[in-house]
Design a protein around this motif. Sequence first.
Motif, short mmCIF file in Angstrom:
data_model
loop_
_atom_site.label_atom_id
_atom_site.label_comp_id
_atom_site.label_asym_id
_atom_site.label_seq_id
_atom_site.Cartn_x
_atom_site.Cartn_y
_atom_site.Cartn_z
N ASP A 9 54.97 54.82 45.50
CA ASP A 9 53.58 55.09 45.88
C ASP A 9 52.68 53.93 45.46
OD1 ASP A 9 51.36 56.65 46.83
OD2 ASP A 9 50.94 57.24 44.77
N ALA A 10 52.84 53.48 44.21
CA ALA A 10 52.03 52.35 43.71
C ALA A 10 52.34 51.08 44.49
CB ALA A 10 52.29 52.15 42.23
N GLU A 11 53.62 50.83 44.74
CA GLU A 11 54.02 49.63 45.48
C GLU A 11 53.41 49.63 46.88
OE1 GLU A 11 58.44 48.79 43.52
OE2 GLU A 11 58.25 50.04 45.32
N LEU A 12 53.45 50.79 47.52
CA LEU A 12 52.95 50.89 48.89
C LEU A 12 51.44 50.67 48.94
CD1 LEU A 12 54.19 51.47 51.66
CD2 LEU A 12 53.70 53.89 51.31
N LYS A 13 50.73 51.28 48.02
CA LYS A 13 49.28 51.11 48.00
C LYS A 13 48.89 49.67 47.66
CE LYS A 13 48.25 55.95 47.14
NZ LYS A 13 48.08 57.04 46.16
N LEU A 14 49.63 49.03 46.77
CA LEU A 14 49.39 47.62 46.47
C LEU A 14 49.62 46.76 47.70
CD1 LEU A 14 48.77 45.41 44.37
CD2 LEU A 14 51.21 45.39 43.81
N GLN A 15 50.70 47.05 48.42
CA GLN A 15 50.99 46.32 49.65
C GLN A 15 49.88 46.50 50.68
OE1 GLN A 15 53.33 44.22 50.51
NE2 GLN A 15 52.81 44.07 52.68
N HIS A 16 49.39 47.71 50.82
CA HIS A 16 48.33 47.98 51.80
C HIS A 16 47.02 47.33 51.40
CE1 HIS A 16 50.65 51.77 53.34
NE2 HIS A 16 51.15 50.64 53.80
N ALA A 17 46.74 47.25 50.10
CA ALA A 17 45.54 46.55 49.63
C ALA A 17 45.64 45.06 49.99
CB ALA A 17 45.37 46.73 48.13
N SER A 18 46.79 44.47 49.71
CA SER A 18 46.99 43.05 50.02
C SER A 18 46.87 42.80 51.52
CB SER A 18 48.37 42.59 49.53
OG SER A 18 48.43 42.55 48.13
N GLN A 19 47.44 43.72 52.32
CA GLN A 19 47.39 43.55 53.77
C GLN A 19 45.95 43.62 54.28
OE1 GLN A 19 50.40 42.96 55.57
NE2 GLN A 19 48.92 42.25 57.10
N GLN A 20 45.19 44.57 53.74
CA GLN A 20 43.79 44.73 54.17
C GLN A 20 42.99 43.45 53.88
OE1 GLN A 20 42.27 47.11 55.85
NE2 GLN A 20 40.14 46.51 55.59
N LEU A 21 43.15 42.90 52.68
CA LEU A 21 42.39 41.70 52.33
C LEU A 21 42.86 40.49 53.12
CD1 LEU A 21 40.20 40.45 50.59
CD2 LEU A 21 41.91 40.06 48.80
N SER A 22 44.17 40.34 53.28
CA SER A 22 44.67 39.18 54.02
C SER A 22 44.25 39.24 55.48
CB SER A 22 46.20 39.08 53.90
OG SER A 22 46.85 40.13 54.58
N GLU A 23 44.09 40.45 56.02
CA GLU A 23 43.61 40.57 57.40
C GLU A 23 42.15 40.15 57.51
OE1 GLU A 23 44.55 44.60 58.41
OE2 GLU A 23 46.71 44.19 58.58
N CYS A 24 41.36 40.41 56.48
CA CYS A 24 39.97 39.91 56.46
C CYS A 24 39.97 38.39 56.48
CB CYS A 24 39.25 40.41 55.22
SG CYS A 24 38.92 42.20 55.18
N ALA A 25 40.81 37.78 55.64
CA ALA A 25 40.87 36.32 55.59
C ALA A 25 41.38 35.73 56.89
CB ALA A 25 41.77 35.89 54.42
N GLN A 26 42.36 36.39 57.51
CA GLN A 26 42.90 35.92 58.79
C GLN A 26 41.83 35.97 59.88
OE1 GLN A 26 46.48 37.97 60.07
NE2 GLN A 26 46.36 37.08 62.13
#
Length: 324
Positions: free
Chosen positions: A45-62
Amino acid sequence: TRDETVTHEDLGTAPAAILPDSPFHFFKRFGRGVQEAFTFDPVRDAELKLQHASQQLSECAQWIERDGMANINSTVLSSALEIYKDKVDEVRDTAAGLKAEKDAQPEVIDRLLNDVTDKHVRQRRMLEGITKDVLAAKEVAAAGGVEVSSDIDRVLSKVEETKDATVSDLADMLVQVEDSPQSVGVRITNVLDRQAGSEFKELKHLEVLQAVKEKMPEEAKDSLDLAKNNTIQKFEAKMRDLPPVARAEKFKVYVEEATSDETKLLALLDQLKQSPSIPTDLLSKMEEAKEIVVKKFEKKLKVIGDTRIQDQFLDKFDATKIDD
């Protein structure tokens, strides 16, 4: 600089086809939420939420990289950053479940805490990159006599708010899961040491350590002070190894070009000045470096058009840091 570059690989993400400006991005986030809802193992659960946080921010940067900050809908970007911040809150909220699993899976929890810490530092750099993009877009527009919507200033405010909230989340999570407050500084230092960077990367590390310390309970602050002192010693050793003919000028250039929290950097430069082990040629550049930082801060304020957001930055700026 090398200490500020963050790639998709650094965050463990991949370039996305659907970015936060798309009306279909909602469905992507909905899918992530469903995936999390059916994940019952606390570590996963923690790993998945961390992954989704990273994805959300990297999509902003992209998105910013694709369209350019001047062409971004600032309101949508601020909302996307809020979604990222909320996801990091959810990562923090897994702490109790991870603590309960620590006796049964100590190595797994240890690796996960390292990953959370590593991703926080890299996400923080990506947020600082967004600030840099906003300021650069406003400078280019001003030089060309082009008006930019004042809404873009709100992105600066949102980034500062997000940095503050997420470092608080990291501090809370580590304090909850670690066996002792003293372990927090050790973990953060070990993670920072493993990250690549320039010969001046310890300056960025000291900023991170200070930011975490400010969010720590009193009983854990000594651990962060020790971590800072150890990092200063590493910085001093690296400086002694650099050729004297080049190190002072390279240090000046680094301060000029680096994206930093000026309030924290000024305090750190003052702390470095007090060290007896700093090479004298570098010591002579400290006051010049402080002046550079102050000028960068003044330039930032001039670029920001919204007086309320100027005040937000001024509130963080302690003028006593420049009086020495």
